[in-house]
Scaffold this motif. Structure first.
Motif, PDB file in Angstrom:
ATOM      1  N   ILE A 120       0.836  -1.203   0.000  1.00 40.95           N
ATOM      2  CA  ILE A 120       0.000   0.000   0.000  1.00 40.95           C
ATOM      3  C   ILE A 120       0.874   1.257   0.000  1.00 40.95           C
ATOM      4  N   LYS A 121       0.583   2.126  -0.957  1.00 47.14           N
ATOM      5  CA  LYS A 121       1.333   3.359  -1.136  1.00 47.14           C
ATOM      6  C   LYS A 121       1.313   4.191   0.155  1.00 47.14           C
ATOM      7  N   ARG A 122       2.448   4.786   0.501  1.00 44.17           N
ATOM      8  CA  ARG A 122       2.635   5.609   1.699  1.00 44.17           C
ATOM      9  C   ARG A 122       2.610   4.785   2.990  1.00 44.17           C
ATOM     10  N   GLY A 123       2.532   3.466   2.878  1.00 44.51           N
ATOM     11  CA  GLY A 123       2.533   2.591   4.054  1.00 44.51           C
ATOM     12  C   GLY A 123       3.945   2.253   4.497  1.00 44.51           C
ATOM     13  N   PRO A 124       4.077   1.469   5.599  1.00 44.00           N
ATOM     14  CA  PRO A 124       5.379   1.167   6.202  1.00 44.00           C
ATOM     15  C   PRO A 124       6.397   0.568   5.220  1.00 44.00           C
ATOM     16  N   PHE A 125       5.931  -0.239   4.276  1.00 44.91           N
ATOM     17  CA  PHE A 125       6.869  -0.880   3.353  1.00 44.91           C
ATOM     18  C   PHE A 125       7.181  -0.035   2.137  1.00 44.91           C
ATOM     19  N   GLU A 126       6.415   1.041   1.947  1.00 40.78           N
ATOM     20  CA  GLU A 126       6.659   1.862   0.774  1.00 40.78           C
ATOM     21  C   GLU A 126       7.472   3.100   1.118  1.00 40.78           C
ATOM     22  N   VAL A 127       7.328   3.595   2.348  1.00 39.29           N
ATOM     23  CA  VAL A 127       8.025   4.831   2.702  1.00 39.29           C
ATOM     24  C   VAL A 127       9.524   4.619   2.881  1.00 39.29           C
ATOM     25  N   LYS A 128       9.928   3.366   3.125  1.00 35.75           N
ATOM     26  CA  LYS A 128      11.366   3.124   3.120  1.00 35.75           C
ATOM     27  C   LYS A 128      11.604   1.973   2.163  1.00 35.75           C
ATOM     28  N   ASN A 129      12.737   1.974   1.507  1.00 28.04           N
ATOM     29  CA  ASN A 129      12.955   0.983   0.464  1.00 28.04           C
ATOM     30  C   ASN A 129      13.292  -0.374   1.067  1.00 28.04           C
ATOM     31  N   THR A 184      15.982  -9.650   5.974  1.00 32.15           N
ATOM     32  CA  THR A 184      15.318  -9.077   7.142  1.00 32.15           C
ATOM     33  C   THR A 184      15.242  -7.569   6.978  1.00 32.15           C
ATOM     34  N   VAL A 185      14.115  -7.001   7.363  1.00 35.36           N
ATOM     35  CA  VAL A 185      13.949  -5.556   7.316  1.00 35.36           C
ATOM     36  C   VAL A 185      13.189  -5.142   8.573  1.00 35.36           C
ATOM     37  N   VAL A 186      13.465  -3.941   9.059  1.00 32.15           N
ATOM     38  CA  VAL A 186      12.734  -3.436  10.225  1.00 32.15           C
ATOM     39  C   VAL A 186      11.772  -2.353   9.756  1.00 32.15           C
TER      40      VAL A 186
END
Length: 170
Positions: A28-37, A86-88
């Protein structure tokens, strides 16, 4: 005690996927996974949350209880069988998610109107009949993107009601 608020990752998952983990259908655009690469894209598989593996058919929501705005460790594979990474990220509350889904809905309506009108018709959604919404609509109509359009679609669906549309027409 206070009830734990379940957070959300801001992803749509593929309901038809049968294996372990969660298969991402849309970020989802502007969500946690989109705002950082993060590297998480459609087709990626979320395999674990904070070290707990996600097994097929298990409900993962409990792993996000009380985690809104807090860093959470997500393990994922770019696609099935790829090397795990892994990503935070910081999950968001359902209120924040609703806000993002609203923006996604507006984005989609806008690009639909753009595509069928060849860019000649603007699209705005009036969210509520209050001065803040009015200001937003006004700014949008006067923006560089919309100033030279021939017409505008003013969408009032899902609106709480009121009388601003007369002012808007003017």
């Amino acid at each position: 005690g206070a009830s734990m608020q379940t957070a959300t990752l801001g992803l749509f998952f593929d309901e038809g996927y049968e294996g372990d983990g969660l298969k991402v259908k849309e970020v989802i655009k502007r969500g946690p996974f989109e705002v950082k690469n993060t590297g998480v894209v459609a087709g990626s598989i979320i395999t674990a949350i904070d070290g707990t593996p996600i097994k097929a058919g298990e409900n993962y929501n409990a792993l996000l209880d009380g985690k809104a705005g807090k860093p959470v460790r997500i393990e994922f594979e770019k696609s099935k069988g790829k090397k795990p990474e892994t990503v935070v990220v910081k999950p968001i509350s359902y209120n924040e998610l609703n806000e993002l889904l609203y923006k996604r809905w507006v984005d989609r309506n806008r690009s639909f109107v753009d595509s069928i009108s060849g860019g000649r018709i603007a699209y705005v959604h009036v969210r509520a009949m209050d001065s803040e919404s009015f200001r937003k609509v006004y700014e949008e109509l006067l923006s560089d993107r919309n100033r030279n359009r021939d017409a505008v679609v003013v969408d009032e669906r899902h609106n709480g009601g009121g009388w601003l549309h007369d002012d808007l027409c003017t």
